[in-house]
Design a protein around this motif. Sequence first.
Motif, PDB file in Angstrom:
ATOM      1  N   ALA A  88     -79.532  -6.268 -44.698  1.00 47.38           N
ATOM      2  CA  ALA A  88     -80.109  -7.250 -45.552  1.00 47.38           C
ATOM      3  C   ALA A  88     -80.731  -8.588 -45.042  1.00 47.38           C
ATOM      4  CB  ALA A  88     -78.773  -7.630 -46.414  1.00 47.38           C
ATOM      5  N   THR A  89     -80.531  -8.995 -43.786  1.00 44.95           N
ATOM      6  CA  THR A  89     -81.026 -10.095 -43.052  1.00 44.95           C
ATOM      7  C   THR A  89     -82.554  -9.745 -42.633  1.00 44.95           C
ATOM      8  OG1 THR A  89     -78.845 -10.805 -42.092  1.00 44.95           O
ATOM      9  CG2 THR A  89     -80.583 -11.684 -41.207  1.00 44.95           C
ATOM     10  N   THR A  91     -84.254  -7.411 -44.071  1.00 47.66           N
ATOM     11  CA  THR A  91     -85.259  -6.991 -45.078  1.00 47.66           C
ATOM     12  C   THR A  91     -85.610  -8.706 -45.596  1.00 47.66           C
ATOM     13  OG1 THR A  91     -84.015  -5.229 -45.499  1.00 47.66           O
ATOM     14  CG2 THR A  91     -85.284  -6.005 -47.478  1.00 47.66           C
ATOM     15  N   THR A  92     -84.741  -9.482 -45.672  1.00 46.54           N
ATOM     16  CA  THR A  92     -85.031 -10.796 -46.098  1.00 46.54           C
ATOM     17  C   THR A  92     -86.327 -11.565 -45.402  1.00 46.54           C
ATOM     18  OG1 THR A  92     -82.841 -11.222 -47.028  1.00 46.54           O
ATOM     19  CG2 THR A  92     -84.259 -13.118 -46.618  1.00 46.54           C
ATOM     20  N   ILE A  93     -86.279 -11.241 -44.107  1.00 45.78           N
ATOM     21  CA  ILE A  93     -87.370 -11.965 -43.105  1.00 45.78           C
ATOM     22  C   ILE A  93     -88.653 -11.048 -43.413  1.00 45.78           C
ATOM     23  CG2 ILE A  93     -87.891 -11.831 -40.604  1.00 45.78           C
ATOM     24  CD1 ILE A  93     -84.990 -12.337 -39.845  1.00 45.78           C
ATOM     25  N   CYS A  94     -88.174  -9.754 -43.708  1.00 44.52           N
ATOM     26  CA  CYS A  94     -89.375  -8.824 -43.928  1.00 44.52           C
ATOM     27  C   CYS A  94     -90.286  -9.443 -45.220  1.00 44.52           C
ATOM     28  CB  CYS A  94     -89.036  -7.411 -43.935  1.00 44.52           C
ATOM     29  SG  CYS A  94     -90.312  -6.136 -44.011  1.00 44.52           S
ATOM     30  N   GLU A  95     -89.488  -9.824 -46.207  1.00 44.74           N
ATOM     31  CA  GLU A  95     -90.122 -10.098 -47.161  1.00 44.74           C
ATOM     32  C   GLU A  95     -90.911 -11.373 -47.200  1.00 44.74           C
ATOM     33  OE1 GLU A  95     -87.009  -9.664 -50.107  1.00 44.74           O
ATOM     34  OE2 GLU A  95     -87.096  -7.497 -50.179  1.00 44.74           O
ATOM     35  N   LYS A  96     -90.065 -12.251 -46.718  1.00 49.23           N
ATOM     36  CA  LYS A  96     -90.431 -13.942 -46.491  1.00 49.23           C
ATOM     37  C   LYS A  96     -91.775 -14.157 -45.774  1.00 49.23           C
ATOM     38  CE  LYS A  96     -86.041 -16.193 -46.947  1.00 49.23           C
ATOM     39  NZ  LYS A  96     -85.109 -17.179 -46.524  1.00 49.23           N
ATOM     40  N   ARG A 136     -90.212  -1.320 -42.998  1.00 55.11           N
ATOM     41  CA  ARG A 136     -90.136  -1.176 -44.501  1.00 55.11           C
ATOM     42  C   ARG A 136     -91.194   0.043 -45.080  1.00 55.11           C
ATOM     43  NH1 ARG A 136     -92.165  -6.210 -48.159  1.00 55.11           N
ATOM     44  NH2 ARG A 136     -94.052  -6.029 -46.595  1.00 55.11           N
TER      45      ARG A 136
END
Length: 191
Positions: A88-89, A91-96, A136
């Motif tokens: 989750a961490t 993935t959040t960095i990836c999206e940001k 991703r």
Amino acid sequence: MKKFFSFIFMLLAVLFINTPFAGMAEAARVAVVPIQTNDKLVERAADFNGYYWDIMIEKFKYPDYELMDDEKVAAVIPDEGLISFDQATLTTICEKVDAEIVVAMRLDEIKETPLNFRREPTLETFMKGEFASYNRLTGKYYHKKMYIKGEIEEVLTLRTDWQQQTFASELKRYINRTIEDKEKKKNSRIK
């Protein structure tokens, strides 16, 4: 007229030979989280930071990958660093930062303990850390806790840097596991 047609034929032949038939794939954007080191238990922390970035540049070369700007990645990382290396961490960095691949690593401890009861002076070596990545493109999350323990004769440490060699080989292996599915897909598209 024959010369004109042969000229046109040669021109078209050169054009078709030099023009790729398939479109160029876009480079995958890679967000590299700066390495976290425990300065109390890891000597030469600055050296490992250098080794880390050298390996990232070596493994994520340009035509296939594009390393994202350090400042853009550091802006989304908390001041205390990553607390958790879970999916989750990452993935959040990836999206940001709008990246396809995120890579993070932490070194908790590196130590050498002399073993004097041996025939030759020997060092017991220990390296502890954590690596995580999220791709991703393939949906693959890879997480590895690093506990490396070994022995090396003290004489060998004069000519080689066992810490650097062990760190480099482990990190390269982890990165290969992160990107291996992308390589398989790329090779299957070529066939």
